[in-house]
Design a protein around this motif. Structure first.
Motif, PDB file in Angstrom:
ATOM      1  N   LEU B  30      13.716 -76.217 -34.758  1.00  0.00           N
ATOM      2  CA  LEU B  30      12.826 -77.660 -34.404  1.00  0.00           C
ATOM      3  C   LEU B  30      11.919 -77.689 -35.567  1.00  0.00           C
ATOM      4  CD1 LEU B  30      11.849 -79.510 -32.588  1.00  0.00           C
ATOM      5  CD2 LEU B  30      10.235 -77.852 -31.536  1.00  0.00           C
ATOM      6  N   ALA B  31      12.225 -79.059 -36.267  1.00  0.00           N
ATOM      7  CA  ALA B  31      11.211 -79.342 -37.442  1.00  0.00           C
ATOM      8  C   ALA B  31      10.003 -80.058 -36.632  1.00  0.00           C
ATOM      9  CB  ALA B  31      12.020 -80.146 -38.398  1.00  0.00           C
ATOM     10  N   VAL B  32       8.861 -79.599 -36.805  1.00  0.00           N
ATOM     11  CA  VAL B  32       7.765 -80.365 -36.493  1.00  0.00           C
ATOM     12  C   VAL B  32       7.104 -81.210 -37.819  1.00  0.00           C
ATOM     13  CG1 VAL B  32       5.390 -80.197 -35.513  1.00  0.00           C
ATOM     14  CG2 VAL B  32       6.954 -78.413 -34.957  1.00  0.00           C
ATOM     15  N   PHE B  33       7.278 -82.252 -37.586  1.00  0.00           N
ATOM     16  CA  PHE B  33       7.162 -83.368 -38.769  1.00  0.00           C
ATOM     17  C   PHE B  33       6.008 -84.361 -38.552  1.00  0.00           C
ATOM     18  CE2 PHE B  33       8.108 -87.180 -40.828  1.00  0.00           C
ATOM     19  CZ  PHE B  33       8.158 -86.740 -42.204  1.00  0.00           C
ATOM     20  N   GLY B  34       5.185 -84.414 -39.536  1.00  0.00           N
ATOM     21  CA  GLY B  34       4.021 -85.348 -39.287  1.00  0.00           C
ATOM     22  C   GLY B  34       3.083 -85.259 -40.477  1.00  0.00           C
ATOM     23  N   PRO B  35       2.327 -86.216 -40.731  1.00  0.00           N
ATOM     24  CA  PRO B  35       1.258 -86.219 -41.740  1.00  0.00           C
ATOM     25  C   PRO B  35       0.287 -84.993 -41.319  1.00  0.00           C
ATOM     26  CG  PRO B  35       0.645 -87.981 -40.355  1.00  0.00           C
ATOM     27  CD  PRO B  35       2.012 -87.402 -39.655  1.00  0.00           C
ATOM     28  N   SER B  36      -0.536 -84.650 -42.586  1.00  0.00           N
ATOM     29  CA  SER B  36      -1.430 -83.585 -42.352  1.00  0.00           C
ATOM     30  C   SER B  36      -2.462 -84.075 -41.519  1.00  0.00           C
ATOM     31  CB  SER B  36      -1.942 -83.149 -43.620  1.00  0.00           C
ATOM     32  OG  SER B  36      -2.267 -84.432 -44.464  1.00  0.00           O
ATOM     33  N   GLY B  37      -2.994 -83.253 -40.634  1.00  0.00           N
ATOM     34  CA  GLY B  37      -3.950 -83.582 -39.629  1.00  0.00           C
ATOM     35  C   GLY B  37      -3.538 -83.845 -38.455  1.00  0.00           C
ATOM     36  N   SER B  38      -2.112 -83.889 -38.287  1.00  0.00           N
ATOM     37  CA  SER B  38      -1.334 -84.307 -36.975  1.00  0.00           C
ATOM     38  C   SER B  38      -1.691 -83.231 -35.832  1.00  0.00           C
ATOM     39  CB  SER B  38      -0.415 -84.787 -37.058  1.00  0.00           C
ATOM     40  OG  SER B  38       0.462 -83.873 -37.921  1.00  0.00           O
ATOM     41  N   GLY B  39      -2.078 -81.947 -36.460  1.00  0.00           N
ATOM     42  CA  GLY B  39      -1.968 -80.869 -35.429  1.00  0.00           C
ATOM     43  C   GLY B  39      -0.803 -79.843 -35.499  1.00  0.00           C
ATOM     44  N   LYS B  40      -0.037 -80.127 -36.806  1.00  0.00           N
ATOM     45  CA  LYS B  40       1.296 -79.168 -36.620  1.00  0.00           C
ATOM     46  C   LYS B  40       0.846 -77.686 -36.545  1.00  0.00           C
ATOM     47  CE  LYS B  40       2.715 -80.823 -40.458  1.00  0.00           C
ATOM     48  NZ  LYS B  40       1.798 -82.049 -41.184  1.00  0.00           N
ATOM     49  N   THR B  41      -0.010 -77.378 -37.611  1.00  0.00           N
ATOM     50  CA  THR B  41      -0.337 -76.091 -37.572  1.00  0.00           C
ATOM     51  C   THR B  41      -0.896 -75.473 -36.608  1.00  0.00           C
ATOM     52  OG1 THR B  41      -0.545 -76.279 -40.149  1.00  0.00           O
ATOM     53  CG2 THR B  41      -1.608 -74.429 -39.053  1.00  0.00           C
ATOM     54  N   THR B  42      -1.810 -76.287 -35.813  1.00  0.00           N
ATOM     55  CA  THR B  42      -2.496 -75.852 -34.706  1.00  0.00           C
ATOM     56  C   THR B  42      -1.434 -75.580 -33.456  1.00  0.00           C
ATOM     57  OG1 THR B  42      -4.401 -77.161 -35.115  1.00  0.00           O
ATOM     58  CG2 THR B  42      -4.309 -76.476 -32.813  1.00  0.00           C
ATOM     59  N   LEU B  43      -0.245 -76.308 -33.328  1.00  0.00           N
ATOM     60  CA  LEU B  43       0.651 -75.921 -32.456  1.00  0.00           C
ATOM     61  C   LEU B  43       1.335 -74.656 -32.787  1.00  0.00           C
ATOM     62  CD1 LEU B  43       2.506 -77.453 -30.089  1.00  0.00           C
ATOM     63  CD2 LEU B  43       3.778 -78.239 -31.983  1.00  0.00           C
ATOM     64  N   LEU B  44       1.624 -74.248 -34.083  1.00  0.00           N
ATOM     65  CA  LEU B  44       2.240 -73.171 -34.295  1.00  0.00           C
ATOM     66  C   LEU B  44       1.282 -71.899 -33.980  1.00  0.00           C
ATOM     67  CD1 LEU B  44       4.120 -72.932 -37.793  1.00  0.00           C
ATOM     68  CD2 LEU B  44       4.727 -73.700 -35.339  1.00  0.00           C
ATOM     69  N   ARG B  45      -0.217 -72.049 -34.177  1.00  0.00           N
ATOM     70  CA  ARG B  45      -0.999 -71.200 -33.655  1.00  0.00           C
ATOM     71  C   ARG B  45      -1.215 -70.823 -32.553  1.00  0.00           C
ATOM     72  NH1 ARG B  45      -4.496 -69.775 -37.790  1.00  0.00           N
ATOM     73  NH2 ARG B  45      -6.379 -69.606 -36.271  1.00  0.00           N
ATOM     74  N   CYS B  46      -1.388 -71.750 -31.612  1.00  0.00           N
ATOM     75  CA  CYS B  46      -1.182 -71.745 -30.186  1.00  0.00           C
ATOM     76  C   CYS B  46      -0.077 -70.881 -29.732  1.00  0.00           C
ATOM     77  CB  CYS B  46      -0.906 -73.038 -29.713  1.00  0.00           C
ATOM     78  SG  CYS B  46      -2.597 -74.100 -29.652  1.00  0.00           S
ATOM     79  N   ILE B  47       1.247 -71.113 -30.192  1.00  0.00           N
ATOM     80  CA  ILE B  47       2.152 -70.305 -30.005  1.00  0.00           C
ATOM     81  C   ILE B  47       1.901 -68.781 -30.267  1.00  0.00           C
ATOM     82  CG2 ILE B  47       4.844 -69.771 -30.306  1.00  0.00           C
ATOM     83  CD1 ILE B  47       4.837 -72.910 -30.778  1.00  0.00           C
ATOM     84  N   ALA B  48       1.399 -68.643 -31.380  1.00  0.00           N
ATOM     85  CA  ALA B  48       1.367 -67.045 -31.820  1.00  0.00           C
ATOM     86  C   ALA B  48      -0.097 -66.593 -31.162  1.00  0.00           C
ATOM     87  CB  ALA B  48       0.994 -67.323 -33.408  1.00  0.00           C
ATOM     88  N   GLY B  49      -0.904 -67.364 -30.593  1.00  0.00           N
ATOM     89  CA  GLY B  49      -2.105 -66.752 -29.903  1.00  0.00           C
ATOM     90  C   GLY B  49      -3.270 -66.725 -30.634  1.00  0.00           C
ATOM     91  N   LEU B  50      -2.985 -67.525 -31.937  1.00  0.00           N
ATOM     92  CA  LEU B  50      -4.192 -67.510 -32.896  1.00  0.00           C
ATOM     93  C   LEU B  50      -5.054 -68.666 -32.441  1.00  0.00           C
ATOM     94  CD1 LEU B  50      -2.082 -67.028 -36.141  1.00  0.00           C
ATOM     95  CD2 LEU B  50      -3.436 -65.201 -35.117  1.00  0.00           C
ATOM     96  N   HIS B  51      -4.764 -69.494 -31.657  1.00  0.00           N
ATOM     97  CA  HIS B  51      -5.788 -70.667 -31.099  1.00  0.00           C
ATOM     98  C   HIS B  51      -5.480 -70.710 -29.762  1.00  0.00           C
ATOM     99  CE1 HIS B  51      -7.534 -74.493 -31.449  1.00  0.00           C
ATOM    100  NE2 HIS B  51      -6.969 -74.879 -30.446  1.00  0.00           N
ATOM    101  N   ARG B  52      -6.419 -70.860 -29.229  1.00  0.00           N
ATOM    102  CA  ARG B  52      -6.512 -70.878 -27.505  1.00  0.00           C
ATOM    103  C   ARG B  52      -6.888 -72.505 -27.099  1.00  0.00           C
ATOM    104  NH1 ARG B  52      -8.783 -65.811 -24.387  1.00  0.00           N
ATOM    105  NH2 ARG B  52      -8.044 -66.940 -22.586  1.00  0.00           N
ATOM    106  N   ALA B  53      -5.839 -73.429 -26.937  1.00  0.00           N
ATOM    107  CA  ALA B  53      -5.988 -74.897 -26.297  1.00  0.00           C
ATOM    108  C   ALA B  53      -6.540 -74.650 -24.927  1.00  0.00           C
ATOM    109  CB  ALA B  53      -4.786 -75.535 -26.625  1.00  0.00           C
ATOM    110  N   ALA B  54      -7.334 -76.052 -24.617  1.00  0.00           N
ATOM    111  CA  ALA B  54      -8.123 -75.795 -23.490  1.00  0.00           C
ATOM    112  C   ALA B  54      -6.791 -75.875 -22.468  1.00  0.00           C
ATOM    113  CB  ALA B  54      -8.622 -77.355 -23.177  1.00  0.00           C
ATOM    114  N   ARG B  55      -5.784 -76.390 -22.502  1.00  0.00           N
ATOM    115  CA  ARG B  55      -4.834 -76.257 -21.449  1.00  0.00           C
ATOM    116  C   ARG B  55      -3.516 -75.810 -22.391  1.00  0.00           C
ATOM    117  NH1 ARG B  55      -2.573 -80.819 -19.210  1.00  0.00           N
ATOM    118  NH2 ARG B  55      -4.110 -82.222 -20.527  1.00  0.00           N
ATOM    119  N   SER B  56      -2.815 -74.718 -22.015  1.00  0.00           N
ATOM    120  CA  SER B  56      -1.766 -74.278 -22.594  1.00  0.00           C
ATOM    121  C   SER B  56      -0.883 -73.621 -21.849  1.00  0.00           C
ATOM    122  CB  SER B  56      -2.254 -73.443 -23.645  1.00  0.00           C
ATOM    123  OG  SER B  56      -2.862 -72.173 -23.342  1.00  0.00           O
TER     124      SER B  56
END
Lengths: 223, 365
Positions: B30-56
């Motif tokens: 799955l390619a997560v494609f978008g301009p910088s600042g669109s939240g791509k990295t944060t999405l990966l970090r949520c999956i790895a548990g490096l970021h806690r989103a309000a709802r996940s």
């Protein structure tokens, strides 16, 4: 040359480093990676011995160590001697004076580890303790060594607080820097000169060791 | 039945908005494609548990990794994720081998070295085991990071801009290495990128991300055949992407014949090998529409098609076509739409110059 004073100085410096290093690693690490309320105040408290006149620090320590204070009273009840004007009191004072010299380099060393490296370690399955021991300590090692050397050298040279808290008891609280002052008062320039040269050489040696350790090294250890 | 693969729902309003939900199967890239600042990295970090989103809500192979409803948050080191960071995150004090061995905590000490060497060999780094990261090139570091991520025996592989700092020639080789390794490993792969070439080359599925929201997601053929998406705004020229098989290669004429869902295509790629599967991209700009089969042209590829959808009107209009069982996009002028009466259901011929067809895959330049 006052060999006894030299010994007191060296023992005091070694004891200070031994007590302070584990505390400094814990505090430096916490300050580097945690954010908490009042962190700025804690950092200011850590740095305060750097700018406070030694006499001010000595005054407060003496008040705290006195037989009428809870700490001083308890110490006297247990050990049968006052905390002020004893080697133990001198050690406590020396530890407090050296807090910034130990905590700050260690904090900087932990701060310089990229966040990505820490996170990669977690993704590798390393527990927080394993990350600390296998990744963070080795990477912060030059900073930790610098801290130890600075505290050692600084303890050898400390004068004001030692004079205030320790007095000038041979074999107990008379360090080399106090002995130099003592000899100068007695117009014994030769003795003072030898001891001053000894401290100068020690200071130069430790500082060059710090510079050498601070250099990025490509070839220290195999893996 | 146990759910296989990765299922993710992530939503937050601060520090920046993010609202995404998707599933990713064990064979998907799955390619997560978008301009910088669109939240791509944060999405990966949520999956790895490096970021806690309000709802996940993150479930991997039936194992719940995060559930904000119950407050469950499995710490990163207990999630089996292989993460290749943007700057690789290699341990500077350890050798290439030591870096890979660090991810083999579960194995017996004696075995670690053997297994780690094998992973380094898998990414073609044999001979460089004792090198520290600072004496490796960018591409070599990237491969060490990949080997380390794979050595974790991950249940999901997360790649954050893994080709960001790598020049074009090397990129092609690393694409190949990743493709190779992926086939041996049945785990979902999430690839964050802002370079559409990575998407075309590697992805089976695409998730577009813009300002934390997901305007489109799905199989790559489907998403790249959408006429209604503002491709220009994503910095991509419209063009459908699909797989094709090499039927034959005519070295004398310098042409290869491909068969795809859209029909038979001739491409000037004599370097291809018969029977190989390749990725093809047909840029919408290079597709010409004709109402009847033209004659006397230098053109090789004339595909019978009919119109499925006409994109938003303007000077340039994107038209979605059905060709065979596949789909193609054509970008034509608004004037042409009027003249040829292009509207859904209209039979047409799609003409594609063979030199404008992009072919990616084993044997490409």
């Amino acid at each position: 040359m006052d060999i006894v004073a030299l010994r007191v100085s060296l023992v005091l410096a070694a004891a200070t480093v031994t007590v302070l290093l584990p505390l400094g690693i814990w505090a430096g690490h916490a300050l580097a990676i945690r954010t908490f309320r009042g962190k700025a105040l804690v950092e200011a408290l850590v740095a305060v011995p750097l700018i406070l006149p030694p006499t001010v620090l000595g005054f407060y320590l003496l008040v705290t160590f006195g037989a009428r204070s809870p700490l001083g009273g308890a110490f006297e009840a247990v050990f049968g001697q006052t905390l002020a004007f004893s080697f133990a009191g001198l050690l406590v004072a020396s530890v407090i004076v050296n807090v910034p010299f130990v905590v700050q380099p260690i904090q900087r060393a932990f701060e310089s580890i990229p966040q990505e490296v820490r996170e990669a370690a977690a993704c590798c399955g390393l527990t927080p303790l394993q990350r600390f021991v296998r990744i963070e300590i080795p990477l912060a090692w030059p900073g930790i060594l610098t801290a130890a050397i600075l505290a050692f050298a600084h303890t050898l040279g400390e004068f004001g607080v030692v004079l205030m808290v320790g007095g000038n008891i041979p074999g107990e609280t008379r360090t080399l820097s106090i002995a130099i002052y003592d000899r100068m008062q007695a117009f014994d320039d030769r003795s003072a000169g030898i001891m001053a040269a000894t401290l100068l050489v020690l200071a130069l040696a430790t500082l060059s060791a710090t510079t050498w350790l601070g250099r990025p090294s490509r070839s220290r250890g195999p893996l | 039945m146990e759910h296989v693969g990765l299922s993710v729902t992530v939503a937050q309003n601060s520090p920046f908005p993010l609202d995404v939900a998707f599933d990713c199967g064990p064979d998907d890239v799955l390619a997560v494609f978008g301009p910088s600042g669109s939240g791509k990295t944060t999405l990966l970090r949520c999956i790895a548990g490096l970021h806690r989103a309000a709802r996940s809500h993150v479930v991997c192979n039936g194992e719940v990794w995060a559930d904000s409803g119950t407050g469950l948050h499995v710490p990163t080191h207990r999630r089996r994720v292989g993460f290749v960071f943007q700057d690789y995150g290699l341990f500077p004090h350890l050798s290439a081998l030591g870096n890979v061995m660090a991810a083999l905590g579960g194995q017996a000490a004696g075995q670690r070295q053997t297994v780690a060497s094998r992973w380094l060999a898998a990414v073609h780094l044999t001979g460089l085991e004792s090198r520290r990261p600072d004496s490796l090139s960018g591409g070599q570091r990237q491969r060490v990071a990949l080997a380390r991520a794979l050595a974790r025996d991950p249940q999901v592989l997360l790649l954050d801009e893994p080709f960001g700092a790598i020049d074009r020639a090397l990129r092609g080789r690393l694409h190949g290495a990743l493709d190779e390794v992926r086939r041996q490993l049945r785990v979902p792969v999430l690839l964050v990128t802002h370079d559409f070439r990575d998407v075309v080359r590697l992805a089976t599925h695409v998730l577009l991300l813009e300002g934390g929201r997901c305007p489109a997601a799905g199989p790559i053929e489907e998403v790249t055949s959408r006429a209604d998406l503002p491709w220009e705004r994503y910095g991509v020229s419209a063009g459908s992407v699909f797989d094709a098989r090499v039927v034959s290669v005519d070295r004398a004429r310098g042409l290869a014949e491909l068969t795809s869902s859209a029909g038979t295509l001739l491409v000037p790629q004599a370097g291809l090998h018969a029977d190989a599967t390749v990725r093809v991209r047909v840029p919408a700009r290079d597709v010409i529409l004709a109402t009847c089969r033209p004659d006397g042209l230098s053109l090789h590829n004339i595909l019978p098609a009919h119109v499925l959808e006409v994109g938003p009107p303007g000077h340039q209009v994107v038209v979605r076509l059905q060709a065979g069982t596949g789909q193609l996009l054509a970008e034509v002028t608004g004037d042409a739409v009027d003249r040829l009466q292009v509207r859904p259901g209209r039979p047409l011929f799609a003409l594609v110059k063979s030199v404008s067809i992009e072919v990616h895959g084993p044997g490409d330049a």
